[in-house]
Design an enzyme around this catalytic site. Structure first.
Site, mmCIF file in Angstrom:
data_model
loop_
_atom_site.group_PDB
_atom_site.id
_atom_site.type_symbol
_atom_site.label_atom_id
_atom_site.label_comp_id
_atom_site.label_asym_id
_atom_site.label_seq_id
_atom_site.Cartn_x
_atom_site.Cartn_y
_atom_site.Cartn_z
ATOM 1 N N THR A 1 3.278 -20.851 20.942
ATOM 2 C CA THR A 1 1.864 -20.517 21.604
ATOM 3 C C THR A 1 1.203 -19.829 20.652
ATOM 4 O O THR A 1 1.726 -18.981 19.619
ATOM 5 C CB THR A 1 2.065 -19.995 22.748
ATOM 6 O OG1 THR A 1 0.910 -19.404 23.389
ATOM 7 C CG2 THR A 1 3.043 -18.515 22.843
ATOM 8 N N GLN A 2 -0.375 -19.995 20.716
ATOM 9 C CA GLN A 2 -1.074 -19.206 19.731
ATOM 10 C C GLN A 2 -1.122 -17.695 20.537
ATOM 11 O O GLN A 2 -1.676 -16.944 19.846
ATOM 12 C CB GLN A 2 -2.584 -20.038 19.901
ATOM 13 C CG GLN A 2 -2.731 -21.037 19.271
ATOM 14 C CD GLN A 2 -3.935 -21.916 19.433
ATOM 15 O OE1 GLN A 2 -5.072 -21.039 19.940
ATOM 16 N NE2 GLN A 2 -4.233 -23.189 19.169
ATOM 17 N N CYS A 3 -0.928 -17.538 21.667
ATOM 18 C CA CYS A 3 -0.946 -16.125 22.231
ATOM 19 C C CYS A 3 0.068 -15.160 21.637
ATOM 20 O O CYS A 3 1.147 -15.669 21.440
ATOM 21 C CB CYS A 3 -0.729 -16.326 23.909
ATOM 22 S SG CYS A 3 -1.951 -17.444 24.571
ATOM 23 N N THR B 1 4.480 -8.849 15.317
ATOM 24 C CA THR B 1 3.144 -9.753 14.750
ATOM 25 C C THR B 1 2.050 -8.758 14.369
ATOM 26 O O THR B 1 2.007 -7.390 14.987
ATOM 27 C CB THR B 1 2.443 -10.654 15.974
ATOM 28 O OG1 THR B 1 3.431 -11.487 16.086
ATOM 29 C CG2 THR B 1 1.306 -11.021 15.318
ATOM 30 N N ASP C 1 0.822 -7.110 5.271
ATOM 31 C CA ASP C 1 0.235 -8.310 5.884
ATOM 32 C C ASP C 1 1.381 -9.357 5.995
ATOM 33 O O ASP C 1 1.243 -10.125 7.051
ATOM 34 C CB ASP C 1 -0.714 -8.954 4.803
ATOM 35 C CG ASP C 1 -1.931 -8.264 4.487
ATOM 36 O OD1 ASP C 1 -2.397 -7.492 5.596
ATOM 37 O OD2 ASP C 1 -2.703 -8.290 3.691
ATOM 38 N N THR D 1 0.787 -1.288 -0.084
ATOM 39 C CA THR D 1 0.036 0.077 0.031
ATOM 40 C C THR D 1 0.831 1.241 0.131
ATOM 41 O O THR D 1 0.408 2.108 -0.537
ATOM 42 C CB THR D 1 -1.002 0.080 1.239
ATOM 43 O OG1 THR D 1 -1.867 -0.911 1.096
ATOM 44 C CG2 THR D 1 -1.825 1.315 1.192
ATOM 45 N N ASP E 1 2.265 -7.886 -4.268
ATOM 46 C CA ASP E 1 1.422 -7.506 -3.001
ATOM 47 C C ASP E 1 1.872 -8.779 -1.982
ATOM 48 O O ASP E 1 2.341 -9.917 -2.249
ATOM 49 C CB ASP E 1 -0.106 -8.152 -3.377
ATOM 50 C CG ASP E 1 -1.320 -8.067 -2.429
ATOM 51 O OD1 ASP E 1 -1.002 -8.611 -1.382
ATOM 52 O OD2 ASP E 1 -1.809 -7.253 -2.687
ATOM 53 N N SER E 2 1.862 -8.170 -0.777
ATOM 54 C CA SER E 2 2.599 -9.015 0.302
ATOM 55 C C SER E 2 1.753 -10.267 0.635
ATOM 56 O O SER E 2 2.441 -11.419 0.962
ATOM 57 C CB SER E 2 2.657 -8.118 1.465
ATOM 58 O OG SER E 2 1.406 -8.050 2.159
ATOM 59 N N SER E 3 0.523 -10.528 0.229
ATOM 60 C CA SER E 3 -0.004 -11.778 0.231
ATOM 61 C C SER E 3 0.553 -12.739 -0.690
ATOM 62 O O SER E 3 0.327 -14.106 -0.734
ATOM 63 C CB SER E 3 -1.753 -11.783 0.036
ATOM 64 O OG SER E 3 -2.252 -10.818 0.670
#
Length: 342
Positions: free
Chosen positions: A278-280, A167, A92, A15, A59-61
């Site tokens: 971890t998901q956290c 993140t 992203d 962007t 595009d970063s995707s």
């Protein structure tokens, strides 16, 4: 003493490199050869800025390891010519790319600063100009003729973070990134406040080395209540699978059902590395703290400690290419190489 720095700006896509056609409302790619004409504020900086762009913006995707290598080789080719590098990148997957380059560059002695924006550079309320200008200022910081920042960083919304600690947490707010397990390296206010204690200290006796190999034969699996046994068996049976990253609950907890533990044990026995993260977005894996992670520790699952998922993906790719024994892989993965774990 040299007061200005030579900075190479690398535009990969995203962007930040778009401008709006105010007649049609459509976004179009920004011509970085006309950077100073479009952002006159850059003329106020004391640094010398040159630009290079990907022939086709990504595009970063669509980002993948081959593009990481393209960015890294651009920096390697120009390493001796410039004092610092700013990489413009879509937000992203920016944390993945910053993490990957942090491992690819060993003994880095110059800054590589990733930045981007939530709004296009030509938008009236854009965050692109501040992110770009301050990233260049940070990349140009010197003390006693040497760069202040000597690592891969990510700058967004007034804060420079260690790239492999970040993140993306928000798709709408200007404060798009967080680094919950490590403090900012620099905060931008009236002055640039550098957190000297948090900076990565380079080994200046050793020459910079670029590691070009990354092995992407990995799987990333997020554990959830009711996770399907047959699906996991299918993934783990993939013929050329080399590594698995498990995103588990809390401090590294996972189901204790016999089929799940047996599947992980059999996978490890085949020489496939299994890493527990971890998901956290904050906190750390501490296998053995609860009964639900004790079995994972016993069967040889590698602890990601407080590494982010993005950094874990990059680090597994980086280490798998080295063809290490499982024991050596575990030892090195659980050791901080670029400040990615505490």
């Amino acid at each position: 003493m040299k007061t200005s720095s030579d900075i190479l700006l690398i535009y990969t896509g995203g962007t930040i490199g778009m401008v709006k056609d105010f007649e049609t409302g459509a976004l179009k790619a920004f011509n970085f050869d006309e950077l100073l004409q479009n952002i006159p504020e850059l003329k106020l900086l004391e640094h010398n800025i040159e630009t290079v762009s990907f022939s086709k913006p990504i595009d970063s995707s669509n980002m993948r390891p081959s593009f990481w290598l393209q960015i890294a080789e651009l920096i390697e080719e120009n390493y001796d010519k410039y004092d610092g590098f700013v990489v413009l990148h879509g937000s992203d997957t920016m944390s993945y790319s910053a993490s990957a380059l942090s491992f690819m560059f060993e003994n880095l002695s110059k800054p590589i600063i990733f930045t981007g924006s939530q709004l296009p550079i030509g938008d009236l309320r854009t965050d692109a100009k501040e992110n770009l200008i301050t990233s260049i200022q940070i990349a140009g910081l010197q003390r006693h003729g040497r760069p202040v920042i000597t690592e891969v960083g990510l700058y967004f919304e007034y804060k420079l973070y260690r790239g492999n600690r970040t993140t993306k947490i928000n798709a709408e707010h200007f404060q798009a990134f967080a680094s919950l397990n490590y403090p900012p390296l620099v905060e931008s206010g009236v002055h640039l406040a550098v957190n000297e204690q948090a900076l990565w200290k380079p080994n200046r006796r050793r020459k910079m080395k670029l590691h070009k190999g990354l092995d992407d034969r990995i799987a990333l699996i997020k554990i959830f209540p009711g996770i399907n046994r047959s699906l996991l068996e299918h993934i783990f049976a993939k013929e050329d699978l080399k590594g698995v990253i498990l995103e588990t609950y809390g401090s590294g907890n996972a189901p204790t059902e016999e089929w799940f533990v047996d599947l992980i044990r059999k996978t490890i026995s085949k020489g496939i590395v299994v890493v527990n993260v971890t998901q956290c977005i904050g906190g750390s894996v501490a296998m053995g703290q609860y009964e639900t992670s004790t079995q994972l520790k016993k069967i040889g699952v590698v602890s990601g400690k407080d590494i982010t998922t993005e950094a874990a993906v990059a680090k597994v790719m980086y280490l798998l290419e080295k063809e290490l024994s499982p024991k050596v892989f575990k030892t090195i993965f659980e050791t901080s190489l670029r400040g990615e774990i505490t």
